[in-house]
Design a protein around this motif. Structure first.
Motif, short mmCIF file in Angstrom:
data_model
loop_
_atom_site.label_atom_id
_atom_site.label_comp_id
_atom_site.label_asym_id
_atom_site.label_seq_id
_atom_site.Cartn_x
_atom_site.Cartn_y
_atom_site.Cartn_z
N VAL A 1 52.34 122.93 -32.83
CA VAL A 1 52.74 121.75 -32.05
C VAL A 1 52.86 120.55 -32.99
O VAL A 1 52.06 120.38 -33.91
N PRO A 2 53.84 119.67 -32.74
CA PRO A 2 54.02 118.51 -33.64
C PRO A 2 53.01 117.40 -33.40
O PRO A 2 52.69 116.64 -34.31
N ASP A 3 52.50 117.30 -32.18
CA ASP A 3 51.56 116.22 -31.84
C ASP A 3 50.33 116.82 -31.18
O ASP A 3 50.24 116.84 -29.94
N PRO A 4 49.39 117.31 -31.95
CA PRO A 4 48.19 117.91 -31.34
C PRO A 4 47.46 116.92 -30.43
O PRO A 4 47.45 115.71 -30.69
N SER B 1 64.70 106.43 -20.60
CA SER B 1 65.08 106.64 -21.99
C SER B 1 64.60 107.99 -22.50
O SER B 1 63.70 108.63 -21.94
N ALA B 2 65.23 108.42 -23.61
CA ALA B 2 64.80 109.66 -24.26
C ALA B 2 63.36 109.51 -24.76
O ALA B 2 62.60 110.48 -24.77
N GLU B 3 63.01 108.29 -25.18
CA GLU B 3 61.64 108.04 -25.65
C GLU B 3 60.64 108.28 -24.52
O GLU B 3 59.57 108.85 -24.73
N ALA B 4 60.99 107.84 -23.31
CA ALA B 4 60.10 108.04 -22.17
C ALA B 4 59.96 109.52 -21.83
O ALA B 4 58.87 110.00 -21.52
N ALA B 5 61.09 110.26 -21.92
CA ALA B 5 61.03 111.70 -21.65
C ALA B 5 60.13 112.40 -22.65
O ALA B 5 59.34 113.29 -22.29
N GLU C 1 56.62 114.42 -21.97
CA GLU C 1 56.48 115.78 -22.48
C GLU C 1 55.20 115.96 -23.28
O GLU C 1 54.47 116.94 -23.11
N VAL C 2 54.91 115.00 -24.15
CA VAL C 2 53.70 115.07 -24.97
C VAL C 2 52.46 115.01 -24.09
O VAL C 2 51.51 115.79 -24.27
N TRP C 3 52.47 114.13 -23.10
CA TRP C 3 51.29 113.98 -22.26
C TRP C 3 51.04 115.21 -21.39
O TRP C 3 49.89 115.60 -21.17
N VAL C 4 52.11 115.83 -20.89
CA VAL C 4 51.93 117.05 -20.11
C VAL C 4 51.29 118.13 -20.99
O VAL C 4 50.38 118.85 -20.54
N ARG C 5 51.73 118.23 -22.22
CA ARG C 5 51.16 119.22 -23.13
C ARG C 5 49.70 118.89 -23.45
O ARG C 5 48.85 119.79 -23.50
N TRP C 6 49.41 117.62 -23.66
CA TRP C 6 48.02 117.24 -23.94
C TRP C 6 47.11 117.60 -22.78
O TRP C 6 46.00 118.10 -22.97
N ILE C 7 47.58 117.35 -21.56
CA ILE C 7 46.76 117.68 -20.39
C ILE C 7 46.47 119.18 -20.36
O ILE C 7 45.33 119.62 -20.13
#
Length: 424
Positions: free
Chosen positions: A273-276, A336-340, A344-350
């Motif tokens: 994953v790019p952002d653990p 924005s794409a930044e918001a998407a 995405e990152v937060w769903v993965r973190w959860i």
């Protein structure tokens, strides 16, 4: 020779008790009746303090400077208040005279040249301390029984912008609540003139004021909403407020083991994953600023206290709320794409935090190792290899270190350089 006054000029015309600089001021204000007339006088006094607030120049303090300043406050503070009991008497000349007199009798003694060399620095800090203490007392009095809430909120907001007893002013705004205090706080969290420390304090206050709204939203079922987590994760009955932690006393039944396995399989990574996900139990050093993601998490788990409530709609609401509260690093354009990417990152973190708690339960609370062998060891190795819930996955392997599959998985991770040798 004209005296050099140290406090704003408009304050020198204040009547008692607003012009009082002595230690008895707080008691005098405590005894002052809370009437609309007195409240107007208090607001006028605050306005006078904010007419021409002295700037806070860059200050370079040496250890010796701070030591000297602390000594002056402790040993000469009472004398300063005696010599300058009112605002109009607080001058550079009188401060200098008190400090010179003190330096002669101080033990250990203080060279006069040192006082002269540090006079500008110390005078500036003393002035800010006097003004801050005075403002604290006035704000505290205003908070006791507010009449003109809009006027008080405006005055407190100006105090925060000018860095004058900012934490006290934010506390007053929180006490005022909705609508006036909340409106001021919403402006302050997005005001670039306000220090980040004060903005963080204002965000904390806003979250407290807005919590009833969060709680009401959290009670609404996620009907017709679009879930963002796999079905097995959505069935988790443990709240995010408790960190998704599984109860230690949960029995080792087939159903519980099957659910744990289903959650881990649903979220099993297929590539690094790019952002653990950060450590959910983050504890920084005493002087380290808390990361912004902690504030994001606080808002998200208020709106989505259970995994079944992690939906596309509530994520959008959380994003908008974070932007409204001025949380650093949150995209302002929800489309924005930044918001998407943010969502995405937060769903993965959860999902990663949920998996971490599953590994913890399997490791610490499941004593029958036959129930977790070898599938849990295989999944733990996979998670650790791709950088997902690594610490919890490795901890589970070590808790079951007597199982050959665990030892083999740890050995492979060490051999591949994914873990230091001591983790084996």
């Amino acid at each position: 020779m004209t005296a050099q006054h140290l406090l704003p000029s408009a304050m020198r015309r204040l009547p008692p008790p607003w012009n009082d600089l002595t230690r008895g001021r707080r008691q005098k204000l405590h005894d002052l009746a809370h009437t609309e007339t007195n409240e107007r006088a208090a607001l006028d006094a605050l306005a006078a303090a904010l007419v021409d607030p002295s700037p806070s120049p860059a200050r370079v303090w040496s250890d010796e400077s701070w030591e000297l300043y602390d000594r002056i406050r402790q040993e000469a503070g009472h004398r300063l208040a005696q010599v300058m009991p009112t605002v109009d008497q607080f001058t550079r000349e009188r401060v200098s005279a008190v400090l010179r007199e003190w330096a002669v009798t101080a033990r250990p003694p203080v060279p006069t040249w040192w006082i002269e060399d540090q006079l500008d620095l110390i005078t500036g800090e003393l002035t800010r301390g006097v003004l801050s203490g005075w403002t604290h007392d006035v704000l505290h009095w205003l908070q006791q029984q507010p009449y003109d809430e809009a006027g008080i909120a405006a005055a407190a907001e100006r105090c925060v912008v000018n860095g004058l007893a900012a934490h006290d002013a934010v506390s007053l705004l929180r006490h005022l609540g909705t609508p006036h205090g909340e409106r001021s706080l919403l402006r302050l969290v997005r005001d670039g003139r306000v220090s980040e420390d004060s903005r963080a304090w204002a965000r904390d206050s806003l979250m407290l004021l807005r919590r009833p709204g969060y709680e009401a939203r959290a009670r609404q079922p996620a009907q017709a909403e679009h879930p963002l987590l796999p079905p097995a994760v959505r069935e988790l009955p443990y709240s995010w407020g408790a960190g998704f932690q599984w109860p230690a006393e949960l029995p080792e039944t087939d159903d519980n083991i099957t659910h744990a396995r289903a959650i881990l399989q649903a979220g099993a990574p297929t590539e690094p994953v790019p952002d653990p996900a950060p450590d959910p139990d983050w504890t920084g050093a005493e002087d380290e600023e808390p990361p912004a993601w902690l504030e994001v998490r606080q808002i998200m788990r208020e709106l989505m206290p259970y995994a079944r409530l992690v939906t596309q709609e509530r994520m959008a609401e959380a994003l908008e709320e974070c932007a409204l509260l001025g949380v650093p690093g949150v995209p302002h354009d929800p489309d924005s794409a930044e918001a998407a990417r943010f969502v995405e990152v937060w769903v993965r973190w959860i999902g990663d935090w949920v998996a971490g708690e599953v590994f913890t339960w399997l490791g610490k609370c499941v004593d029958d190792e036959t129930l977790v062998t070898p599938w849990a060891m295989e999944l733990a190795e996979r998670y650790a290899r791709y950088g997902v819930a690594t610490e919890r996955a490795v901890a589970m392997l070590r808790w079951h270190g007597t199982v050959p599959a665990s030892r083999e998985a740890l050995a492979r991770l060490v051999a591949e350089g994914l873990l230091p040798p001591e983790e084996r």
